[in-house]
Scaffold this active site. Structure first.
Site, PDB file in Angstrom:
ATOM      1  N   SER A 169      -2.357  10.824  16.364  1.00 11.61           N
ATOM      2  CA  SER A 169      -3.142   9.967  15.477  1.00 11.61           C
ATOM      3  C   SER A 169      -3.890   8.867  16.212  1.00 11.61           C
ATOM      4  O   SER A 169      -4.848   8.309  15.677  1.00 11.61           O
ATOM      5  CB  SER A 169      -2.231   9.332  14.421  1.00 11.61           C
ATOM      6  OG  SER A 169      -1.164   8.624  15.040  1.00 11.61           O
ATOM      7  N   GLU A 217      -7.144  -7.927   7.228  1.00 12.02           N
ATOM      8  CA  GLU A 217      -6.781  -8.903   6.201  1.00 12.02           C
ATOM      9  C   GLU A 217      -6.899  -8.287   4.805  1.00 12.02           C
ATOM     10  O   GLU A 217      -7.728  -7.398   4.576  1.00 12.02           O
ATOM     11  CB  GLU A 217      -7.702 -10.124   6.294  1.00 12.02           C
ATOM     12  CG  GLU A 217      -7.551 -10.935   7.565  1.00 12.02           C
ATOM     13  CD  GLU A 217      -6.176 -11.571   7.666  1.00 12.02           C
ATOM     14  OE1 GLU A 217      -5.595 -11.915   6.601  1.00 12.02           O
ATOM     15  OE2 GLU A 217      -5.676 -11.713   8.799  1.00 12.02           O
ATOM     16  N   HIS A 269      -2.061   2.132  15.809  1.00 13.89           N
ATOM     17  CA  HIS A 269      -3.370   2.749  15.597  1.00 13.89           C
ATOM     18  C   HIS A 269      -4.496   1.725  15.765  1.00 13.89           C
ATOM     19  O   HIS A 269      -4.256   0.524  15.757  1.00 13.89           O
ATOM     20  CB  HIS A 269      -3.409   3.397  14.212  1.00 13.89           C
ATOM     21  CG  HIS A 269      -2.338   4.421  14.030  1.00 13.89           C
ATOM     22  ND1 HIS A 269      -1.148   4.140  13.388  1.00 13.89           N
ATOM     23  CD2 HIS A 269      -2.269   5.709  14.433  1.00 13.89           C
ATOM     24  CE1 HIS A 269      -0.386   5.228  13.399  1.00 13.89           C
ATOM     25  NE2 HIS A 269      -1.043   6.190  14.027  1.00 13.89           N
TER      26      HIS A 269
END
Length: 509
Positions: free
Chosen positions: A289, A457, A473
């Site tokens: 990933s 955020e 990630h």
């Protein structure tokens, strides 16, 4: 487990040999373990004097026992015991021009499970060959044989002389319905054993006929640990006629069967033509990933493989086959490497970055201990080279994880070491993304690294209303930076690909 313990455990396994007496064999337990024997015991690699065997993890096991015999019905003796996290062992000091059979028992304390079904190792020599025309036509069963085909009956055992057959013929039954169709008039019903067919490494098409003129059929086929024929039922007189392609890397086609009536009538195995180089090289990327290409629905998440082409000229095509949740193990078992190898061409490149998910102990589909991860990665290297492509090993990219002194930690250090070792052993090109990403993350610091990783955020992205704090990630910016680091290593290669790297001077750090 600390890396030192892993190394000590694997070193002990590597020291085992047929004449070694320093390690005491386990005595028979007073009671049989409640846990099952491991599934899918199979050969991992054969050299001139050693066989590496691997098997699937058993939940709750405290260890495993590997046993060896010179024949499938011979006396099996213990040659290795391992800990619970080590699902492989190497049998050293053996003549691998001869047949060797292996089985494994699960340990639960001082108790052993029943043995697994045996598997057989391939031979280091002589190399397998194909008939003229590159076609192996196999007609299964005791009845009339199709013209030009080779009969394989229930008693056809694989061996150094007959390199097509079953590992354990006691698990196979032959039936002849005496019809006028030599293919569909007879068959073998395969139980819990493997059909083994030695072939030269390369790409093959396999045509299958399965059925019974007078009874039901229930059959599935797993080939080289990949599900190639889904479990299918057919009524009496109906036949399954299907096919699949397979990229052979280890000199054998190993077929396991599922179903209550695995009635096999015919296999025709055809070597595919060698592929020519493309007009321009394709750079195939395989990974997890952190490398994957993502769509807009998960913005701003991105993988470095998604961004890599911005650092290459238009004379290189990038095909990113990376996908989340994959390790070196299940990228193979799910057929993803097979798909790449069936399409890769001479002059292409195969980049491989794994390690994050290989570390997932307890998730059997993913888990590979560092030394076993190294052998799975070897399949990527060997498979690429056999097809005229160039393998590139990429060490696992670092996570956002810092020491007290502000330096970035080494993520998955045992896997990083294993990848480096394999590159050195095989003389494969190496992108040390672990080192370069760690240096970069140390330089920018933990707070600035939030812009690299998937720290978002709340309310910024509609698909992430609560925000995201992810230290593994990347955001798009971070994926670009990691791609830049990969490209920087590639630019230093002693290989024509180095001349295809561009844009590094303009990249921001």
């Amino acid at each position: 487990m600390p890396r030192s313990a892993l190394v000590r455990g694997f070193t002990a396994v590597l020291m085992l040999g047929t004449g070694l007496t320093g390690l005491a064999a386990l005595t028979a337990p007073a009671a049989q373990a409640a846990l099952p024997a491991p599934d899918s015991v199979r050969m991992a690699r054969v050299t001139d004097d050693a066989v590496m065997v691997r098997w699937d993890e058993v939940a709750g096991a405290t260890g495993y026992v590997l046993q060896h015999a010179d024949s499938v019905d011979g006396r099996f003796t213990t040659i290795a015991t391992t800990g619970q996290r080590t699902v492989y062992a190497t049998h050293t000091g053996v003549d691998t021009t001869k047949a060797h059979y292996y089985r494994v028992q699960t340990l639960e304390g001082d108790q052993r499970s029943i043995p697994s079904e045996p598997t057989v190792a391939s031979l280091s020599a002589p190399a397998a060959s194909l008939p003229d025309g590159g076609v192996i036509d196999l007609d299964f069963g005791p009845g009339e044989v199709k013209v030009g085909a080779t009969r394989i009956n229930a008693n056809s055992a694989w061996g150094p002389g007959q390199r097509i057959g079953f590992v354990h013929t006691a698990r196979v039954k032959g039936t002849d319905r005496r019809t006028d169709d030599p293919v569909r008039g007879d068959f073998v019903t395969v139980g819990d054993t493997e059909l083994v067919i030695d072939v030269p490494n390369g790409d093959y098409g396999v045509d299958v006929v399965a059925g019974d003129a007078e009874g039901p059929t229930d059959i599935g086929m797993t080939v080289e640990q990949m599900a190639k024929v889904a479990r299918t039922t057919k009524a009496a007189g109906e036949f399954l006629e299907t096919g699949f392609d397979i990229a052979v890397v280890d000199g054998q086609i190993n077929i396991e069967f599922a179903g209550d009536a695995a009635n096999l009538s015919s296999l025709v195995i055809t070597k595919k033509a060698e592929r020519d180089a493309g007009e321009e090289p394709t750079l195939w990327i395989t990974g997890d990933s952190t490398v994957q290409t993502y769509g807009a629905s998960v913005a701003p998440q991105a993988g470095w493989g998604q961004m890599f082409d911005r650092y290459l000229t238009d004379d290189v095509t990038v095909t990113n086959r990376s996908i989340g949740g994959r390790s070196s193990k299940n990228f193979i078992s799910q057929g993803r490497l097979d798909s790449v190898l069936l399409n890769i061409r001479p002059g292409d490149y195969l980049f491989s970055q794994f390690g994050h998910n290989d570390n997932s102990y307890g998730v059997d589909d993913r888990y590979a201990a560092p030394a076993d991860y190294k052998e799975y990665l070897r399949t990527f290297v060997d498979g690429a080279r056999q097809r005229g492509a160039t393998p590139v090993i990429v060490t696992p990219v670092s996570r956002r994880d810092y020491n007290a002194d502000g330096t970035a930690k080494v993520s998955f250090p045992a896997y990083v070491d294993a990848a480096r070792e394999l590159a050195a052993e095989t003389d494969a090109l190496l992108v040390d993304l672990s080192a370069s990403s760690r240096a970069y993350l140390t330089e920018i610091g933990a707070e600035e690294a939030k812009k690299v990783f998937l720290w978002v955020e709340p309310g910024v992205y509609p698909n992430r209303p609560n925000g995201t704090q992810d230290n593994t990630h990347f955001q798009e910016y971070g994926a670009v930076q990691m791609a830049r680091l990969v490209a920087t290593d590639v630019a230093a290669f002693d290989d024509p690909l180095a001349g295809e790297v561009e844009g590094l001077d303009a990249a921001s750090s």
